[in-house]
Design an enzyme around this catalytic site. Structure first.
Site, PDB file in Angstrom:
ATOM      1  N   PHE A   1      13.261  -5.023  11.912  1.00  0.00           N
ATOM      2  CA  PHE A   1      14.496  -5.655  11.831  1.00  0.00           C
ATOM      3  C   PHE A   1      15.248  -5.041  13.136  1.00  0.00           C
ATOM      4  O   PHE A   1      15.811  -5.697  13.908  1.00  0.00           O
ATOM      5  CB  PHE A   1      15.110  -5.243  10.757  1.00  0.00           C
ATOM      6  CG  PHE A   1      16.563  -5.526  10.658  1.00  0.00           C
ATOM      7  CD1 PHE A   1      17.124  -6.745  10.426  1.00  0.00           C
ATOM      8  CD2 PHE A   1      17.627  -4.642  10.860  1.00  0.00           C
ATOM      9  CE1 PHE A   1      18.522  -7.331  10.330  1.00  0.00           C
ATOM     10  CE2 PHE A   1      19.056  -5.070  11.333  1.00  0.00           C
ATOM     11  CZ  PHE A   1      19.523  -6.149  10.762  1.00  0.00           C
TER      12      PHE A   1
ATOM     13  N   ARG B   1      23.561 -10.071  31.224  1.00  0.00           N
ATOM     14  CA  ARG B   1      23.012 -11.500  31.376  1.00  0.00           C
ATOM     15  C   ARG B   1      23.984 -12.581  31.242  1.00  0.00           C
ATOM     16  O   ARG B   1      23.672 -13.672  32.033  1.00  0.00           O
ATOM     17  CB  ARG B   1      21.921 -11.700  30.165  1.00  0.00           C
ATOM     18  CG  ARG B   1      21.228 -12.830  29.896  1.00  0.00           C
ATOM     19  CD  ARG B   1      20.536 -13.171  28.691  1.00  0.00           C
ATOM     20  NE  ARG B   1      21.844 -13.169  27.606  1.00  0.00           N
ATOM     21  CZ  ARG B   1      21.506 -13.199  26.410  1.00  0.00           C
ATOM     22  NH1 ARG B   1      20.308 -13.040  25.907  1.00  0.00           N
ATOM     23  NH2 ARG B   1      22.677 -13.276  25.560  1.00  0.00           N
TER      24      ARG B   1
ATOM     25  N   ARG C   1      36.232 -15.147  30.399  1.00  0.00           N
ATOM     26  CA  ARG C   1      36.160 -13.913  29.826  1.00  0.00           C
ATOM     27  C   ARG C   1      35.483 -13.007  30.722  1.00  0.00           C
ATOM     28  O   ARG C   1      34.554 -13.294  31.755  1.00  0.00           O
ATOM     29  CB  ARG C   1      35.121 -14.221  28.721  1.00  0.00           C
ATOM     30  CG  ARG C   1      35.566 -14.885  27.491  1.00  0.00           C
ATOM     31  CD  ARG C   1      34.794 -14.714  26.090  1.00  0.00           C
ATOM     32  NE  ARG C   1      33.329 -15.061  26.698  1.00  0.00           N
ATOM     33  CZ  ARG C   1      32.617 -16.292  26.016  1.00  0.00           C
ATOM     34  NH1 ARG C   1      33.579 -17.107  25.562  1.00  0.00           N
ATOM     35  NH2 ARG C   1      31.288 -16.303  26.265  1.00  0.00           N
TER      36      ARG C   1
ATOM     37  N   TYR D   1      34.480  -0.466  24.165  1.00  0.00           N
ATOM     38  CA  TYR D   1      34.611  -1.960  23.853  1.00  0.00           C
ATOM     39  C   TYR D   1      33.210  -2.009  23.181  1.00  0.00           C
ATOM     40  O   TYR D   1      33.104  -2.717  22.079  1.00  0.00           O
ATOM     41  CB  TYR D   1      34.594  -2.739  24.877  1.00  0.00           C
ATOM     42  CG  TYR D   1      34.446  -4.025  24.338  1.00  0.00           C
ATOM     43  CD1 TYR D   1      35.430  -4.948  24.007  1.00  0.00           C
ATOM     44  CD2 TYR D   1      33.432  -4.921  24.871  1.00  0.00           C
ATOM     45  CE1 TYR D   1      35.228  -6.054  23.508  1.00  0.00           C
ATOM     46  CE2 TYR D   1      33.127  -6.350  24.586  1.00  0.00           C
ATOM     47  CZ  TYR D   1      34.069  -6.933  23.935  1.00  0.00           C
ATOM     48  OH  TYR D   1      33.765  -8.170  23.405  1.00  0.00           O
TER      49      TYR D   1
END
Length: 420
Positions: A291, A221, A231, A174
């Protein structure tokens, strides 16, 4: 005054907040008005959508060099549109499943748009023709990457629409679909731009780990938030050893086993850190390094804050603003990142309960991270403060605490360790 007391306990936060606000952020974020002013009307519109849908990602995307900036901007908006379809509960499954699976084909259909979404980011679907036009304006090498990742992600999202995450392998699968593929796509874009070597885009295992580490951190978290919204992303294989239902972990009488379950998942996530360090060590371009590195150090700091922490099941666990700013400004080279990783795994190590079922595994993975992150001068320099400095910092706190509390929303969002 509580905020003031918190800052007095971390004087380095005050200094770095001031330094960041007074121009230090330019080292990792450019002037957005200059960047978004590039290109034609369509591209400017895309940058406007980028800022509206994700101020945090907008900041780091617009710091990238050259044409890579535009490719990543479009990549983000395409995936945001796909994600908006997945999140929209008003779309019937018999419509949503084929829509996700075929979404990539709309990139080559100039007039395709979707105007029936109720989601907050529906503008990226309603004005998809502008996004798809700018997609087709990209070099073919970028188009091929974006289309391929969009296709694979759409198929993966459709697969998990009616399926819960049971095994740890499915958890990895997932996370691969929703984040690992993003890491792989970005890596291929980095190499396509020639700002990075070909190996960066070719080594999909390392790129996948970059995404999995961030996604698992967010899932860990966000336990309580996800529970409140109905969910479930924690793998059943793990939590079923501690409770009959995942929601039971939030009950006060189950707090001890809940924390043990939390620690096991954090240990699982830490296994990606060696791959993260190897990946970052290959990067050459400064804007690409920033980044990639900033979200990763935010993630390790977040895991350190969550480890063995009952608050995960009671509210929100966040790293301090000043702590986040320090990470943003420090994570600009591989040695500094290694020092940061070392610091936070040591913090976790010091909190490992001797009775925790995962304690041996946690110690083992930390040992492997230590081996790659030997402490050096960057570590010492980041945390040594003279008495004079401490005195000045406390004075600054007294004078500036109210001013600092009004830091810009964009900066605050970015410092929350990801909106993946």
């Amino acid at each position: 005054m509580e905020l003031l007391r918190k800052w007095l306990g971390h004087p380095e936060d005050i200094y770095n907040l001031l330094r960041f606000k007074m121009g230090g952020y330019r080292t990792v974020m450019p002037r957005m008005d200059t960047v978004s002013g590039e290109g034609g009307c369509g591209l400017r519109t895309c940058y406007r959508y980028l800022n509206q849908t994700s101020r945090s990602f907008a900041a780091v995307i617009q710091a990238l060099d050259g044409e890579l900036r535009h490719a990543v901007c479009i990549f983000y908006l395409v995936l945001r549109a796909l994600d908006t379809v997945e999140d929209d509960m008003s779309i019937p499954l018999d419509v949503k499943v084929p829509m996700l699976q075929e979404f990539h084909s709309h990139l080559y259909q100039p007039d395709w748009k979707f105007t029936e979404s109720k989601e907050k980011d529906r503008q990226v679907l309603e004005d998809f023709p502008t996004i798809s036009m700018e997609f087709r304006n990209l070099s073919k090498v970028y188009q091929d990457v974006i289309s391929d990742i969009c296709h694979k992600m759409g198929v993966g999202m459709a697969e998990f629409l009616e399926k819960k995450v049971d095994s740890q392998n499915e958890w990895d699968k997932y996370c691969h679909y929703v984040a690992g593929l993003v890491g792989i796509g970005l890596s291929r874009l980095f190499s396509a731009s020639e700002l990075e070597d070909a190996i960066v885009g070719q080594d999909t295992d390392l790129a996948n780990s970059m995404g999995l580490f961030l996604q698992k951190t967010n899932i860990i978290r966000d336990y309580l938030e996800d529970q409140l919204e109905g969910r479930e992303f924690w793998p059943r294989e793990v939590w079923s050893r501690y409770a009959k239902k995942l929601s039971d972990l939030a009950k006060p009488e189950n707090i001890d086993v809940a924390v043990q379950c939390l620690n096991e998942l954090i240990t699982n996530a830490l296994h990606h850190v060696p791959d993260v360090l190897t990946y970052l060590s290959r990067l050459k371009n400064q804007s690409v390094f920033n980044f990639c590195a900033i979200p990763q150090v935010m993630a390790i700091a977040t895991l350190a804050a969550c480890y063995n922490n009952q608050q995960v099941f009671r509210g929100v666990v966040k790293i301090r603003k000043g702590q986040a700013v320090t990470l943003m400004m420090d994570a600009t080279n591989i040695q500094a990142v290694k020092a940061i990783m070392y610091q936070y795994v040591e913090e976790i190590y010091q909190k490992i309960p001797s009775t925790d079922p995962s304690s041996n595994k946690t110690q083992q993975v930390i040992a492997s991270i230590r081996a790659m992150s030997l402490p050096g001068s960057p570590m010492a320099s980041r945390h040594h403060y003279s008495p004079i400095y401490l005195s000045c910092a406390m004075l600054l706190a007294a004078l500036s605490w109210q001013y600092l509390s009004t830091l810009s929303k964009a900066t605050e969002e970015y410092m929350q360790a990801g909106d993946n």
